[in-house]
Design an enzyme around this catalytic site. Structure first.
Site, PDB file in Angstrom:
ATOM      1  N   TYR A  45       0.830  -1.207   0.000  1.00 43.59           N
ATOM      2  CA  TYR A  45       0.000   0.000   0.000  1.00 43.59           C
ATOM      3  C   TYR A  45       0.861   1.253   0.000  1.00 43.59           C
ATOM      4  O   TYR A  45       0.682   2.162  -0.828  1.00 43.59           O
ATOM      5  CB  TYR A  45      -0.926  -0.020   1.227  1.00 43.59           C
ATOM      6  CG  TYR A  45      -1.604   1.298   1.518  1.00 43.59           C
ATOM      7  CD1 TYR A  45      -2.470   1.880   0.604  1.00 43.59           C
ATOM      8  CD2 TYR A  45      -1.370   1.968   2.726  1.00 43.59           C
ATOM      9  CE1 TYR A  45      -3.091   3.094   0.872  1.00 43.59           C
ATOM     10  CE2 TYR A  45      -1.991   3.173   3.008  1.00 43.59           C
ATOM     11  CZ  TYR A  45      -2.847   3.741   2.081  1.00 43.59           C
ATOM     12  OH  TYR A  45      -3.455   4.932   2.350  1.00 43.59           O
TER      13      TYR A  45
ATOM     14  N   LYS B 117       1.307   4.024  -3.026  1.00 41.21           N
ATOM     15  CA  LYS B 117       0.881   5.409  -2.811  1.00 41.21           C
ATOM     16  C   LYS B 117       2.039   6.379  -3.089  1.00 41.21           C
ATOM     17  O   LYS B 117       1.822   7.476  -3.618  1.00 41.21           O
ATOM     18  CB  LYS B 117       0.354   5.607  -1.387  1.00 41.21           C
ATOM     19  CG  LYS B 117      -0.983   4.938  -1.118  1.00 41.21           C
ATOM     20  CD  LYS B 117      -2.087   5.414  -2.046  1.00 41.21           C
ATOM     21  CE  LYS B 117      -2.565   6.818  -1.695  1.00 41.21           C
ATOM     22  NZ  LYS B 117      -3.694   7.252  -2.569  1.00 41.21           N
TER      23      LYS B 117
END
Length: 493
Positions: free
Chosen positions: A235, A239
């Protein structure tokens, strides 16, 4: 000269991606509530067609309790206000955001004033193909779409403060350069990452791998690549790459604001205290629930670590203020870290004390209607102490496996159950380690400057656009608002 945020929003058109997500819903509700004369909000929704998008809009936004205050405040005018929401079936992982209707695209390119890029997959260990498609190439597609919008004034991109990885000390509000890694080991090439995914998927297809086998392999690839480049999980890696893509593909004449919230918690005040949504629950919520149910005898984490949390409505208020300030200021691109660790920190030991106190005063009621008695948990202050604690269960699992084989499988169920619990505990500890052992403090210099600009221009920072975490009494907020909400949400699940 005053800065009238409500007046600025009048007759404006906003595109919101990821509009069915937790944060974006609160943003949409706030905009409609403070400025019912907004011209239009395009809400990009993953759906097969217009009708399916309309259905999701109603079921996942308009009919939610989140909109009750708006419903009551505007009464007979409520329907005319929510008609300002224009559901668009689409997908950020596709070019042109998956908007296939050319006439509709032309209309959007002509009408849009502001874009809020909120679409993301937030699973720490998401399949790498999905995380790349949504968090990385999705960000690229939004930037490319923004370039086609002739009247767009700014793009607000939602990221996470934890793109900093495991940095320590004061973490500055600085941008990433394209290809930058946290450990400097090698250049990060987005196209190379995509190629690795495609190669693995081809291998899995040739082996006729099951969906489960493919998912495990693609999750593991994401975690491997993240750690190779210095990030703790898929994640956060994707990002960070998403930020790089937005900055690289956006034209210089379009203002860019990147919002990096920390751990987002339930609403502090608006539209009412305690709105939260979504499972699995966030990091600390999961720990609180397990403890309250009597299923957690220890807390893993450094007692002195700072847990940086911020209520969702404060993040939304910061988004709106930044959106308006920067739309009026050419060449003012900024990174904003939206959190509490610099101004109003809370330690892991403080939160543990609050959680223990809450469940002693308001015990969990089990399936039989009886209160669950909790005891003061042990503290495992390092990963090494956690693994030492888990060793006995790993050995017991191995012993049950041997016993099951020796006695005709009679211990098979016990072994499978324990083995699953051990593997789950180890995986969760691995995923949450960057947060519960975090030793950084997020600099909020830009956020302080934003508050000062807003205050100097007459913006109501007390009751309308509040985003100063210094006003929060953490113990009161957790005991009266957040934890009761988390318990209710879990029980409704």
């Amino acid at each position: 000269m005053g800065l009238d945020i409500v007046q600025f929003l009048e007759n404006k058109t906003i595109l919101v991606t990821g509009a069915t997500g937790f944060l974006a819903k609160i943003f949409v509700e706030k905009i409609l509530r403070i400025q019912p004369n907004i011209k239009k909000i395009y809400v990009l929704i993953r759906a097969t067609d217009k009708q399916a998008a309309i259905q999701r809009l109603h079921e996942e936004l308009i009919e939610k309790k989140l909109f009750d205050n708006l419903r009551e405040e505007w009464a007979e005018n409520f329907n005319s206000i929510v008609e300002k929401l224009s559901p668009i079936p689409g997908d950020v992982s596709c070019e042109n955001l998956g908007v296939h209707d050319f006439d509709l695209r032309l209309e959007m390119w002509r009408e849009i004033d502001i874009i809020v890029s909120s679409a993301a997959t937030t699973k720490f260990d998401e399949r790498y193909d999905i995380a790349l498609a949504v968090n990385v190439f999705g960000a690229k597609h939004v930037a490319e779409f923004a370039v086609r919008c002739v009247n767009v004034k700014m793009l607000l991109h939602i990221s996470t403060a934890y793109v900093s990885g495991s940095m320590t000390g004061i973490i500055r509000e600085k941008t990433f350069s394209m290809g930058e890694t946290l450990n400097g080991s090698r250049k990060l090439d987005v196209n190379e990452e995509k190629l690795l995914v495609e190669e693995l998927m081809n291998e899995l297809q040739e082996k006729n791998a099951s969906e489960r086998e493919s998912t495990i392999a693609l999750k593991n690839l994401g975690l491997q690549r993240a750690r190779l480049h210095g990030w703790p999980n898929t994640y956060i890696l994707t990002k960070a790459m998403g930020e790089m893509m937005v900055q690289h593909h956006l034209k210089q004449n379009i203002q860019l604001v990147v919002m990096r919230p920390t751990i987002i918690t339930s609403t502090y005040q608006e539209p009412f205290a305690g709105w939260i949504e979504g499972f699995p629950l966030r990091t600390m919520d999961s720990i609180a629930i397990l403890y309250g149910r009597g299923r957690l005898k220890y807390f893993l984490g450094n007692p002195n670590s700072i847990l940086d949390m911020i209520p969702a409505d404060m993040v939304v208020n910061a988004m709106i203020v930044a959106m308006v300030v920067h739309a009026n200021q050419p060449n003012s691109n900024k990174i904003y870290q939206v959190g509490s660790s610099k101004k109003h920190p809370m330690s892991y030991s403080d939160l543990r004390r609050i959680i223990v106190s809450y469940f002693k005063d308001s015990p969990w009621i089990d399936e039989d209607g009886k209160p669950v008695k909790v005891r003061k948990p042990r503290i495992l202050g390092s990963t090494a102490s956690f693994r030492k604690h888990m060793r006995r269960y790993i050995l017991l699992s191995k012993a049950l496996k041997v016993a099951s084989s020796a006695f005709g499988g009679c211990f098979q169920g016990l072994h499978a159950d324990l083995d699953k619990k051990v593997n789950t505990a180890l995986r969760l500890a691995d995923l949450y380690e960057p947060y519960i052992f975090f030793n950084g403090v997020f600099d909020d210099t830009n956020m302080m400057a934003l508050r000062a600009t807003a205050f100097d221009n007459g913006v109501n920072l007390e009751s309308v656009f509040y985003f100063d975490p210094g006003c929060i009494n953490w113990e009161d907020y957790f005991k009266r608002t957040h934890l009761p909400t988390v318990v209710k949400t879990f029980k409704r699940k």
